[in-house]
Design a protein around this motif. Sequence first.
Motif, PDB file in Angstrom:
ATOM      1  N   LYS A 180       0.844  -1.338   0.072  1.00 18.52           N
ATOM      2  CA  LYS A 180      -0.185  -0.076  -0.074  1.00 18.52           C
ATOM      3  C   LYS A 180       0.843   1.070  -0.115  1.00 18.52           C
ATOM      4  N   LEU A 181       0.317   2.186  -0.924  1.00 20.66           N
ATOM      5  CA  LEU A 181       1.022   3.373  -0.887  1.00 20.66           C
ATOM      6  C   LEU A 181      -0.003   4.609  -1.099  1.00 20.66           C
ATOM      7  N   ALA A 182       0.441   5.640  -0.298  1.00 18.36           N
ATOM      8  CA  ALA A 182      -0.552   6.912  -0.163  1.00 18.36           C
ATOM      9  C   ALA A 182       0.115   8.158  -1.116  1.00 18.36           C
ATOM     10  N   PHE A 183      -0.865   8.526  -1.882  1.00 20.26           N
ATOM     11  CA  PHE A 183      -0.581  10.044  -2.418  1.00 20.26           C
ATOM     12  C   PHE A 183      -1.119  11.004  -1.493  1.00 20.26           C
ATOM     13  N   LEU A 184      -0.422  12.025  -0.886  1.00 24.03           N
ATOM     14  CA  LEU A 184      -0.970  12.797   0.039  1.00 24.03           C
ATOM     15  C   LEU A 184      -1.427  14.041  -0.960  1.00 24.03           C
ATOM     16  N   SER A 185      -2.705  14.295  -0.705  1.00 25.88           N
ATOM     17  CA  SER A 185      -3.392  15.273  -1.568  1.00 25.88           C
ATOM     18  C   SER A 185      -3.967  16.357  -0.484  1.00 25.88           C
ATOM     19  N   THR A 186      -5.069  17.103  -1.143  1.00 26.37           N
ATOM     20  CA  THR A 186      -5.820  18.031  -0.431  1.00 26.37           C
ATOM     21  C   THR A 186      -7.278  17.853  -0.391  1.00 26.37           C
ATOM     22  N   ASP A 187      -8.021  18.512   0.333  1.00 24.81           N
ATOM     23  CA  ASP A 187      -9.627  18.275   0.083  1.00 24.81           C
ATOM     24  C   ASP A 187     -10.256  18.676  -1.141  1.00 24.81           C
ATOM     25  N   TRP A 238      -1.860  21.264  -2.602  1.00 26.38           N
ATOM     26  CA  TRP A 238      -1.536  22.623  -3.197  1.00 26.38           C
ATOM     27  C   TRP A 238      -2.114  23.891  -2.312  1.00 26.38           C
ATOM     28  N   ASP A 239      -2.582  23.371  -1.098  1.00 27.28           N
ATOM     29  CA  ASP A 239      -3.115  24.560  -0.175  1.00 27.28           C
ATOM     30  C   ASP A 239      -2.342  24.696   1.066  1.00 27.28           C
ATOM     31  N   TYR A 240      -1.043  23.923   1.008  1.00 32.59           N
ATOM     32  CA  TYR A 240      -0.229  23.562   2.259  1.00 32.59           C
ATOM     33  C   TYR A 240       0.064  24.984   2.764  1.00 32.59           C
ATOM     34  N   GLN A 241       0.463  26.082   1.840  1.00 30.30           N
ATOM     35  CA  GLN A 241       1.017  27.321   2.276  1.00 30.30           C
ATOM     36  C   GLN A 241       0.057  28.244   3.109  1.00 30.30           C
ATOM     37  N   GLN A 242      -1.113  27.865   3.050  1.00 31.07           N
ATOM     38  CA  GLN A 242      -2.184  28.562   3.955  1.00 31.07           C
ATOM     39  C   GLN A 242      -2.001  28.036   5.279  1.00 31.07           C
ATOM     40  N   HIS A 243      -1.576  27.076   5.637  1.00 31.15           N
ATOM     41  CA  HIS A 243      -1.483  26.279   6.827  1.00 31.15           C
ATOM     42  C   HIS A 243      -0.133  25.504   7.167  1.00 31.15           C
ATOM     43  N   PRO A 244       0.641  26.335   6.947  1.00 33.72           N
ATOM     44  CA  PRO A 244       2.170  25.481   6.873  1.00 33.72           C
ATOM     45  C   PRO A 244       2.569  24.752   8.222  1.00 33.72           C
ATOM     46  N   HIS A 250      -5.320  17.051   5.211  1.00 35.16           N
ATOM     47  CA  HIS A 250      -6.018  17.644   6.272  1.00 35.16           C
ATOM     48  C   HIS A 250      -6.682  16.603   7.026  1.00 35.16           C
ATOM     49  N   ARG A 251      -6.837  15.376   6.657  1.00 38.06           N
ATOM     50  CA  ARG A 251      -7.663  14.252   7.343  1.00 38.06           C
ATOM     51  C   ARG A 251      -6.749  13.874   8.674  1.00 38.06           C
ATOM     52  N   ARG A 252      -7.315  13.655   9.728  1.00 37.37           N
ATOM     53  CA  ARG A 252      -6.792  13.243  11.047  1.00 37.37           C
ATOM     54  C   ARG A 252      -7.059  11.727  11.365  1.00 37.37           C
ATOM     55  N   ASN A 253      -6.293  11.231  12.072  1.00 33.52           N
ATOM     56  CA  ASN A 253      -6.360   9.789  12.712  1.00 33.52           C
ATOM     57  C   ASN A 253      -6.130   8.950  11.536  1.00 33.52           C
ATOM     58  N   ILE A 254      -5.138   9.180  10.660  1.00 30.85           N
ATOM     59  CA  ILE A 254      -4.874   8.058   9.545  1.00 30.85           C
ATOM     60  C   ILE A 254      -3.718   7.292  10.068  1.00 30.85           C
ATOM     61  N   LEU A 303       3.281  20.790   8.059  1.00 35.39           N
ATOM     62  CA  LEU A 303       4.450  20.363   8.981  1.00 35.39           C
ATOM     63  C   LEU A 303       4.192  19.146   9.825  1.00 35.39           C
ATOM     64  N   SER A 304       3.110  19.433  10.528  1.00 35.23           N
ATOM     65  CA  SER A 304       2.557  18.457  11.708  1.00 35.23           C
ATOM     66  C   SER A 304       2.371  17.418  11.056  1.00 35.23           C
ATOM     67  N   THR A 305       1.629  17.373  10.046  1.00 30.11           N
ATOM     68  CA  THR A 305       1.052  16.228   9.140  1.00 30.11           C
ATOM     69  C   THR A 305       2.350  15.317   8.796  1.00 30.11           C
ATOM     70  N   LEU A 306       3.227  16.148   8.048  1.00 32.19           N
ATOM     71  CA  LEU A 306       4.464  15.551   7.600  1.00 32.19           C
ATOM     72  C   LEU A 306       5.309  14.847   8.607  1.00 32.19           C
ATOM     73  N   SER A 307       5.392  15.420   9.774  1.00 28.92           N
ATOM     74  CA  SER A 307       6.243  14.931  10.944  1.00 28.92           C
ATOM     75  C   SER A 307       5.374  13.813  11.452  1.00 28.92           C
ATOM     76  N   GLU A 308       4.256  13.606  11.493  1.00 24.02           N
ATOM     77  CA  GLU A 308       3.337  12.595  11.993  1.00 24.02           C
ATOM     78  C   GLU A 308       3.852  11.274  10.973  1.00 24.02           C
TER      79      GLU A 308
END
Length: 288
Positions: free
Chosen positions: A3-10, A57-63, A39-43, A67-72
């Motif tokens: 399994k592989l995930a592509f990180l996207s947005t809403d 493509w909206d990460y710059q609005q909530h940097p 943006h999804r939580r509890n993944i 980064l918290s998601t990337l760190s997780e």
Amino acid sequence: MKKLAFLSTDNLDDFFVYDELLVAPFAKAGWQVDTISWHRRNINWNEYTAVIVRSTWDYQQHPEEFLSTLSEIDQSCARLENPLRLQQWNMHKTYLKDLQAQGLTIVPTLWLTKFNEHQVAAQFNEYDTDCLVLKPVLSANADDTFKLTVEELIAKSNELAEVFADRKIMVQPYVKTIVEEGEYSLFYFNGSYSHAILKRPASGDFRVQEEHGGQLLPYQPDDYMCQVAEQALNAMPDSSLYARVDLIRYQDKWAVMELELIEPSLYFTLDTQSPQRFVEAFLQRIER
């Protein structure tokens, strides 16, 4: 299947997305792809062997949240691509200073911690230009990017002060070759050249993105362009699964406009073999 995930947005309704062209070659290689909004939580990221950052493509609005998601993800069992360290370095355009220190040409830039009309106005003389470009140090998709004459700077001073309140900005001379010739993008997968395109803005605009009407054409770069692009890759603090090097012609040199390592569109539609090359590059990295 792995399994592989592509990180996207809403919501990607206003964007051109080509990552679905990777699903079939990944499946052929034995990988299931899930697309998940950052943006999804509890993944449970431990369910995935790897997570590839793609259309966030909206990460710059909530940097900070991004980064918290990337760190997780980075702290899970999943392999994060591109690596967290690389994305942290690439998030603010001040990385261009590092490229310049390594001998690469960039467009002359004034770095400001906030908007100051007098400091910006002084750059018309400093750069010997009748037009400036202002943009945030943290930005994507040409958001909040302004092309200004002296008169427009004065007229929009209050708007600019509001837009750039508490935001670091960069001020550059407007480079006419972007309109006259275009901007070139060279794509590298796991450090190897894949393909290149020429991006030209729509008539009356200076932004080359498709979302702003830009025209895209396949392009074959010469050795000098590839040399500059590879010099930029060598200046990175870590290796990458994917990298997009944006070049423009500036005073008879190739200048690096951007080194995109977080969520660049990779324009798989303009090179039919590029999706397979991407998958092979991923497999090389995951298997080593």
